[in-house]
Write a protein that holds these residues in place. Structure first.
Motif, PDB file in Angstrom:
ATOM      1  N   SER A 212      15.056 100.930  51.513  1.00 48.81           N
ATOM      2  CA  SER A 212      14.077 100.122  50.568  1.00 48.81           C
ATOM      3  C   SER A 212      14.610  98.827  50.224  1.00 48.81           C
ATOM      4  O   SER A 212      14.283  97.806  50.092  1.00 48.81           O
ATOM      5  CB  SER A 212      13.746 101.051  49.466  1.00 48.81           C
ATOM      6  OG  SER A 212      14.751 101.154  48.613  1.00 48.81           O
ATOM      7  N   LEU A 215      14.020  96.744  52.917  1.00 48.92           N
ATOM      8  CA  LEU A 215      12.749  96.297  53.212  1.00 48.92           C
ATOM      9  C   LEU A 215      12.299  95.110  52.055  1.00 48.92           C
ATOM     10  O   LEU A 215      11.657  94.169  52.536  1.00 48.92           O
ATOM     11  CB  LEU A 215      11.992  97.607  52.752  1.00 48.92           C
ATOM     12  CG  LEU A 215      10.401  97.634  52.860  1.00 48.92           C
ATOM     13  CD1 LEU A 215       9.692  97.106  54.381  1.00 48.92           C
ATOM     14  CD2 LEU A 215       9.768  98.842  52.396  1.00 48.92           C
ATOM     15  N   SER A 219      10.958  91.315  53.155  1.00 51.45           N
ATOM     16  CA  SER A 219       9.735  91.124  52.437  1.00 51.45           C
ATOM     17  C   SER A 219       9.517  89.778  51.888  1.00 51.45           C
ATOM     18  O   SER A 219       8.722  89.041  51.986  1.00 51.45           O
ATOM     19  CB  SER A 219       9.003  92.238  51.816  1.00 51.45           C
ATOM     20  OG  SER A 219       9.698  92.450  50.446  1.00 51.45           O
ATOM     21  N   MET A 243       6.544  92.095  58.904  1.00 50.60           N
ATOM     22  CA  MET A 243       8.030  92.446  59.080  1.00 50.60           C
ATOM     23  C   MET A 243       8.673  91.758  60.213  1.00 50.60           C
ATOM     24  O   MET A 243       8.137  92.316  61.493  1.00 50.60           O
ATOM     25  CB  MET A 243       8.456  93.853  58.949  1.00 50.60           C
ATOM     26  CG  MET A 243       7.983  94.592  57.688  1.00 50.60           C
ATOM     27  SD  MET A 243       9.184  93.831  56.285  1.00 50.60           S
ATOM     28  CE  MET A 243      10.786  94.208  56.670  1.00 50.60           C
ATOM     29  N   VAL A 257       3.188  95.024  54.586  1.00 47.95           N
ATOM     30  CA  VAL A 257       4.290  95.028  53.284  1.00 47.95           C
ATOM     31  C   VAL A 257       4.033  93.754  52.490  1.00 47.95           C
ATOM     32  O   VAL A 257       4.471  92.652  53.018  1.00 47.95           O
ATOM     33  CB  VAL A 257       5.672  94.953  54.332  1.00 47.95           C
ATOM     34  CG1 VAL A 257       6.945  94.973  53.276  1.00 47.95           C
ATOM     35  CG2 VAL A 257       5.694  96.178  54.983  1.00 47.95           C
TER      36      VAL A 257
END
Length: 373
Positions: A212, A215, A219, A243, A257
């Protein structure tokens, strides 16, 4: 016009609809004479939403999410003019939070998502919103500190770093004996920097999801690239970089995302003017809430703390709705709602251990028998 074809209430939760209905019904019973001017805070919000609608329309993307956010904004504007019964509102939030904590624990949830909340981040936002009026003593009842401990335990069970960070920010601000807008901003920025540096350590210590972090970083990077490609109007609300590719996602994308940061997301969606209007809105809101030092201030700071590593402003978000409700109540004119007070001349209820930074105005002569409870 394709963006208007989806049902406006499609993403509203049942609890959202019921709460909106209750608020609108309650406000209809209040005398119009108690209304107050919205001021610059409301103006900045209206301009932000108007610009977002314009940018999204020009981008040719769906207006439906913005329509739902506008509903929440309308509740904020109404409450800021008319107020609401704080004790009833806070009591409803606390009861709803406790039921979800107990139900989630009894179900053996590994990450607390509650009975019908369904998301640990949203669950954490609900728990913090329930905790705040207990901290400020705006909601007083026997055993409230036991309930507070239950809420804190539930916050831990969410196993969500952004929720833990936001809770720390709220507790640190609450613990200050004197407070000013400058001090609030400094504390928020300092804790944000420390929190970002401690992410890896917290992840390892509590065995949280390491992916995470990657991520969120990617992002935000993609969101910045996408925003720089459309710095004035953005790509439309809800359109982001995928992504690894700096192209707006289509509505058919399986797993979009969004940038995990509120300001970067707004920059991506509606450009730099939207970011400016949103910053002015929050700045004006805090300028009014800091001297009052009540639960709406703490919930607003919880919302901003979440926004460091989350997209906290979106349709069907319980946190978004709670923020607008608390903030609106916090701006309501004095006397528009029942509030605890030690003196009829005192505008705000301030806990004994929480001294406002601004001096208390001199009181006039006391009339015999006045102020007795």
């Amino acid at each position: 016009m394709a963006g208007l074809q989806a049902p406006v209430a499609g993403l509203l939760l049942i609890s959202d609809v019921l709460l909106l209905a209750y608020l609108l019904w309650g406000l209809a019973q209040r005398p119009v004479g108690k209304a107050a001017r919205i001021g610059l805070v409301g103006l900045f919000l209206v301009v932000f939403l108007a610009w977002s609608f314009l940018a999204t329309t020009l981008a040719g993307t769906s207006l439906t999410p913005l329509l739902r956010i506008a509903v929440y904004g309308a509740v904020f504007l109404i409450l800021s003019r008319r107020g609401a019964d704080r004790s009833l509102l806070y009591g409803m939030v606390v009861c709803y939070a406790v039921v979800n904590v107990v139900g989630g624990v009894l179900q053996g949830q590994t990450r607390l998502i509650g009975l019908d909340v369904g998301d640990p981040g949203q669950m954490g936002a609900l728990l913090v919103a329930a905790l705040c009026p207990l901290l400020t003593a705006e909601l007083r009842f026997s055993g409230r500190w036991i309930i507070g401990a239950v809420l804190l335990y539930g916050i831990y069970l969410t196993q969500t770093r952004s929720v833990w960070f936001a809770t720390i920010v709220v507790l640190v601000i609450w613990a200050q004996k004197k407070l000013s807008l400058f001090k609030v901003i400094v504390i928020l920025l300092l804790l944000a920097a420390l929190g970002l540096m401690a992410v890896d350590w917290v992840t390892q210590q509590f065995g949280l999801n390491e992916y995470s972090t990657y991520l969120r970083t990617q992002s935000i990077v993609n969101g910045i690239h996408n925003g720089l490609a459309h710095p004035l109007l953005g790509s439309g609300w809800g359109q982001v970089a995928s992504m690894g590719h700096f192209q707006p996602l289509t509505s058919e994308a399986v797993d979009p995302v969004y940038p995990y940061n509120l300001l970067i997301s707004v920059f991506t969606f509606v450009g730099a003017p939207g970011v400016l209007m949103l910053v002015l809105f929050f700045g004006g809101l805090l300028r009014h809430l800091v001297p009052r030092r009540q639960a709406p201030l703490l919930v607003t700071l919880d919302f901003l703390a979440h926004s460091v590593t989350e997209l906290s402003l979106y349709a069907a978000s319980m946190q978004t709705l709670l923020f607008f409700i608390y903030a609106g109540v916090g701006l309501a004119p004095t006397g528009s709602a029942t509030q605890p007070s030690h003196d009829p001349h005192q505008d705000e209820a301030v806990p004994a251990n929480w001294t406002a930074a601004t001096p208390t105005p001199a009181r006039g002569p006391r009339v015999a028998g006045a102020g007795r409870r």
